[in-house]
Write a protein that holds these residues in place. Structure first.
Motif, mmCIF file in Angstrom:
data_model
loop_
_atom_site.group_PDB
_atom_site.id
_atom_site.type_symbol
_atom_site.label_atom_id
_atom_site.label_comp_id
_atom_site.label_asym_id
_atom_site.label_seq_id
_atom_site.Cartn_x
_atom_site.Cartn_y
_atom_site.Cartn_z
ATOM 1 N N ALA A 124 45.606 73.473 34.420
ATOM 2 C CA ALA A 124 46.392 73.677 33.201
ATOM 3 C C ALA A 124 47.337 72.496 32.965
ATOM 4 O O ALA A 124 47.499 72.033 31.823
ATOM 5 C CB ALA A 124 47.175 74.980 33.288
ATOM 6 N N GLU A 125 47.941 71.994 34.036
ATOM 7 C CA GLU A 125 48.843 70.848 33.907
ATOM 8 C C GLU A 125 48.061 69.607 33.488
ATOM 9 O O GLU A 125 48.508 68.839 32.623
ATOM 10 C CB GLU A 125 49.560 70.588 35.231
ATOM 11 C CG GLU A 125 50.574 69.455 35.151
ATOM 12 C CD GLU A 125 51.316 69.245 36.460
ATOM 13 O OE1 GLU A 125 52.552 69.230 36.437
ATOM 14 O OE2 GLU A 125 50.635 69.103 37.494
ATOM 15 N N ARG A 126 46.901 69.398 34.086
ATOM 16 C CA ARG A 126 46.058 68.262 33.704
ATOM 17 C C ARG A 126 45.704 68.318 32.220
ATOM 18 O O ARG A 126 45.818 67.327 31.488
ATOM 19 C CB ARG A 126 44.776 68.276 34.538
ATOM 20 C CG ARG A 126 43.743 67.226 34.131
ATOM 21 C CD ARG A 126 42.354 67.629 34.567
ATOM 22 N NE ARG A 126 41.926 68.859 33.907
ATOM 23 C CZ ARG A 126 40.886 69.597 34.304
ATOM 24 N NH1 ARG A 126 40.219 69.244 35.374
ATOM 25 N NH2 ARG A 126 40.548 70.702 33.659
ATOM 26 N N ASP A 127 45.289 69.501 31.745
ATOM 27 C CA ASP A 127 44.914 69.644 30.340
ATOM 28 C C ASP A 127 46.105 69.408 29.419
ATOM 29 O O ASP A 127 45.960 68.831 28.335
ATOM 30 C CB ASP A 127 44.327 71.035 30.090
ATOM 31 C CG ASP A 127 42.983 71.226 30.771
ATOM 32 O OD1 ASP A 127 42.414 70.214 31.232
ATOM 33 O OD2 ASP A 127 42.501 72.368 30.848
ATOM 34 N N ALA A 128 47.303 69.857 29.848
ATOM 35 C CA ALA A 128 48.511 69.653 29.031
ATOM 36 C C ALA A 128 48.843 68.166 28.920
ATOM 37 O O ALA A 128 49.240 67.678 27.855
ATOM 38 C CB ALA A 128 49.685 70.418 29.629
ATOM 39 N N ILE A 129 48.655 67.427 30.016
ATOM 40 C CA ILE A 129 48.928 65.985 30.002
ATOM 41 C C ILE A 129 47.948 65.265 29.075
ATOM 42 O O ILE A 129 48.343 64.423 28.263
ATOM 43 C CB ILE A 129 48.855 65.410 31.431
ATOM 44 C CG1 ILE A 129 50.031 65.928 32.274
ATOM 45 C CG2 ILE A 129 48.855 63.886 31.408
ATOM 46 C CD1 ILE A 129 49.934 65.574 33.745
ATOM 47 N N ILE A 130 46.672 65.613 29.169
ATOM 48 C CA ILE A 130 45.667 64.976 28.311
ATOM 49 C C ILE A 130 45.952 65.276 26.849
ATOM 50 O O ILE A 130 45.866 64.391 25.978
ATOM 51 C CB ILE A 130 44.249 65.445 28.705
ATOM 52 C CG1 ILE A 130 43.885 64.914 30.098
ATOM 53 C CG2 ILE A 130 43.222 64.975 27.691
ATOM 54 C CD1 ILE A 130 42.611 65.491 30.669
ATOM 55 N N ALA A 131 46.309 66.536 26.557
ATOM 56 C CA ALA A 131 46.619 66.917 25.171
ATOM 57 C C ALA A 131 47.831 66.143 24.647
ATOM 58 O O ALA A 131 47.835 65.670 23.501
ATOM 59 C CB ALA A 131 46.870 68.419 25.087
ATOM 60 N N ALA A 132 48.861 65.975 25.497
ATOM 61 C CA ALA A 132 50.063 65.237 25.077
ATOM 62 C C ALA A 132 49.732 63.771 24.822
ATOM 63 O O ALA A 132 50.218 63.175 23.848
ATOM 64 C CB ALA A 132 51.146 65.361 26.147
ATOM 65 N N LEU A 133 48.901 63.172 25.670
ATOM 66 C CA LEU A 133 48.516 61.771 25.468
ATOM 67 C C LEU A 133 47.732 61.602 24.169
ATOM 68 O O LEU A 133 47.938 60.640 23.420
ATOM 69 C CB LEU A 133 47.671 61.287 26.658
ATOM 70 C CG LEU A 133 48.441 61.025 27.960
ATOM 71 C CD1 LEU A 133 47.473 60.842 29.117
ATOM 72 C CD2 LEU A 133 49.323 59.793 27.824
ATOM 73 N N ARG A 134 46.843 62.537 23.879
ATOM 74 C CA ARG A 134 46.096 62.464 22.623
ATOM 75 C C ARG A 134 47.026 62.630 21.432
ATOM 76 O O ARG A 134 46.908 61.951 20.411
ATOM 77 C CB ARG A 134 45.019 63.546 22.603
ATOM 78 C CG ARG A 134 43.797 63.215 23.462
ATOM 79 C CD ARG A 134 42.799 64.343 23.433
ATOM 80 N NE ARG A 134 41.548 63.951 24.071
ATOM 81 C CZ ARG A 134 40.563 64.791 24.371
ATOM 82 N NH1 ARG A 134 40.705 66.082 24.101
ATOM 83 N NH2 ARG A 134 39.454 64.364 24.924
ATOM 84 N N ASP A 135 47.986 63.561 21.576
ATOM 85 C CA ASP A 135 48.949 63.833 20.504
ATOM 86 C C ASP A 135 49.794 62.608 20.178
ATOM 87 O O ASP A 135 50.131 62.364 19.017
ATOM 88 C CB ASP A 135 49.890 64.955 20.954
ATOM 89 C CG ASP A 135 49.843 66.137 20.013
ATOM 90 O OD1 ASP A 135 48.940 66.148 19.175
ATOM 91 O OD2 ASP A 135 50.710 67.021 20.140
#
Length: 618
Positions: free
Chosen positions: A577-588
């Protein structure tokens, strides 16, 4: 001094001619500089006011900086009384450190944004001692009018690439800048020597296993002046001059994948392999071990023949056309589900061009033709069961295959018993995942194999097993005596040559009749990921992407977040979940790591640490 002034005057005149007349105006200019002027002009660099490109997303505590600091300290001490500035950049031409031996030169360089965080790529600032070094891959001095832009004409800068000896990659640039009038050719020698010292520190910073790999590679290269020598590890790809001359990049990758696959469980190997071009080569490999760590492998390759024929090549013909697999008897609910899946129009998988895959298909085809009891090894989802069934039915279109799920077997009656009756059709019994069988299930399978081994009916058998189970003490080891042949199916990460074809076939299978494809960026993401569950996981990822974009060109962001990582670590649910949140933030945040860290409420150093831990490449 008169000679220097005369040279600078000639360069100023040549630059003026170049700007007015184009490339023919640069006659007499050194090739490295002339090529840089052309690239700068084509990139649209403004000669009067080049744009400023600043990023606060630089890593000032990177491994490069750590290894460079003692060299920068010594260089600063040695040049303390000279009018110059020492700078270190990352591999993207962004300054990460600057040491001023002269505050006056430093103030002048501040005016042209030569400071930490600013980008001095050639496409941004034109010909200079940082960006041009990256483009040329060698040490370069740019003095006065040799610069493409007017604002840098007052300076002389000498840069040299900092190369990691183990990977061969340029990790950054060491640059020394001064005023054009104060420059000396000795600076060129000084910078090259200091850059090599940083590279040596990068090697020493590695662990003992990696140093052992590098030293073995150097010894092999010294002994094999005319042979191709490679060194491979997770993040290492080294090839000597002979290897680069003998093999193009695609062939080098094929050698790496095949050697790594062969040596997964062996310390030494000597094999002949066929390249996609049809050339035959012989490879000899040694696995390098330091203590309890495997550092990687060193491989020597040499050509055998240029003939295009090879016994591993898949036979051409219609046998791999689309078909519905023939009827399959089953045992257990899970196998019934599998058979329902196999009754769909089947997209064949037996063709491919990667050496490991061709070899596996050839060995498995030979074993089935000889009706030899065969155990098929490989990682989960690599296509073991599907390939066995496909090759069998290619040779026996009217034959019958019987799938048995080992985890579902137990004592008592089951529809498996129907197999033991008389049959006139050529029949293959495939026992899936025998490593998952219980002790009771192993006894049942042992009875089955014993009966099939003694029957006069046209029946033979095969079994699949995860190769990771071979080192275990699971009950299935008692069954190995029934088999005559073992074939290992390579995982997806060793089939780079086949990846585009595999993606196309999986899309054809899960979205028949649709016009759907992967964008180049999405394809690069798929190629970078390691696919621990192989084709089955690729199918899941593409199914996920089709939910976001059912037709047209699948984009990078349509793929699951885990595709943006290279980590081999098995994550907990919280970590995932933390990994996915980081990837989403970088894309954002458009890849801005500082903004992403702020959005996530963590420090930049914590974000960098987690990017490395999770292997995030987004």
């Amino acid at each position: 001094m008169p000679d220097r002034n005369s040279r600078l005057l000639r360069m100023a005149a040549a630059r003026a001619d170049f700007l007015e007349y184009g490339q023919q105006g640069a006659a007499g200019v050194p090739d490295v500089l002339a090529a840089s002027w052309v690239r700068s002009q084509r990139a649209g660099v403004d000669i009067s006011r080049p744009p400023t490109d600043f990023s606060d997303d630089i890593d000032t505590s990177s491994r490069l900086v750590r290894c460079a600091e003692p060299v920068l300290d010594q260089l600063g001490n040695d040049t303390a009384d000279l009018p110059l500035v020492i700078a270190l950049t990352d591999s993207h031409a962004r300054l990460v450190q600057r040491r001023d031996s002269s505050s006056a030169v430093g103030r002048l360089l501040d005016r042209v944004d030569f400071a930490p965080g600013y980008n001095y790529a050639e496409g941004k600032k034109g010909t200079n001692g940082v960006g041009t070094v990256l483009e040329a891959g060698q040490a370069v001095s740019v003095v006065g009018p040799e610069h493409f832009t007017e604002e840098l004409q007052a300076f002389a800068c000498t840069g040299a690439p900092v190369i990691d000896p183990l990977t061969g990659r340029i990790e950054g640039i060491l640059d020394v800048s001064t005023l054009a009038d104060a420059w000396s050719p000795l600076v060129h020698t000084l910078v090259k020597s200091a850059a090599k010292d940083i590279g040596r520190n990068l090697l020493l910073d590695r662990n003992q296993a990696q140093q052992a790999l590098f030293e073995t590679y150097l010894r092999a290269d010294a002994r094999s002046t005319r042979q191709a020598v490679f060194a491979f590890a997770d993040s290492v790809f080294m090839a000597n001059a002979a290897a680069q001359a003998m093999f193009d990049p695609v062939e080098q990758l094929a050698v790496r994948e095949h050697a790594t696959f062969l040596m997964a469980r062996r310390d030494r190997v000597s094999e002949t392999m066929a390249l996609q071009s049809g050339r035959m080569i012989r490879i000899r490999g040694t696995r390098i071990v330091s203590g309890s760590d495997t550092a990687g492998i060193v491989v020597i390759a040499e050509a055998v023949t240029d003939r295009a024929s090879h016994p591993w090549s898949p036979a051409p013909g219609p046998e791999f056309d689309d078909r519905v697999l023939p009827r399959v008897a089953t045992a257990g609910a899970e196998t019934r589900g599998l058979v329902g899946d196999l009754r769909r129009p089947h997209v064949p998988i037996a063709s491919g061009s990667s050496p490991a895959w061709i070899r596996a298909c050839s060995e498995l085809r030979d074993a089935l033709t000889a009706k030899a009891p065969t155990i098929v090894l490989g990682e989960t989802g690599a296509g073991k069961f599907t390939l066995v069934a496909e090759l069998f039915h290619a040779d026996h279109p009217c034959g019958r295959s019987v799938a048995v799920d080992a985890s579902q077997l137990h004592s008592g009656e089951s529809d498996l018993d129907a197999l033991l009756g008389s049959t006139r059709e050529q029949t293959l019994c495939i026992v899936r995942n025998i490593d998952q069988a219980s002790t009771e299930g192993v006894e049942r399978i042992d009875e089955l194999f014993t009966t099939l081994g003694s029957t006069k009916a046209p029946v033979t058998f095969a079994a699949t097993v995860s190769d990771s189970s071979l080192d275990s003490d699971l009950p299935f080891h008692a069954l190995l005596g029934h088999f005559e042949v073992a074939v290992t199916i390579p995982p997806l990460r060793f089939r780079t040559e086949d990846l585009a074809l595999i993606v196309s076939r999986v899309l054809e299978e899960i979205a028949p009749g649709r016009r759907v494809r992967l964008s180049p960026t999405a394809m690069r993401t798929v190629a970078r990921y390691t696919w621990p569950r192989n084709v089955s996981q690729l199918r899941e990822a593409l199914t996920h992407a089709l939910r976001a974009r059912p037709v047209g060109e699948i984009q990078d962001q349509d793929l699951p977040n885990y595709c943006q990582t290279r980590s081999h670590k098995i994550l907990t649910r919280i970590e995932a979940a933390e990994r996915d949140a980081i990837i989403a933030a970088l894309r954002d945040k458009g890849g801005n790591r500082v903004a992403a860290a702020t959005h996530l409420g963590m420090s930049r150093s914590s974000l960098y640490r987690k990017l490395r831990s999770y292997g995030i490449t987004a």
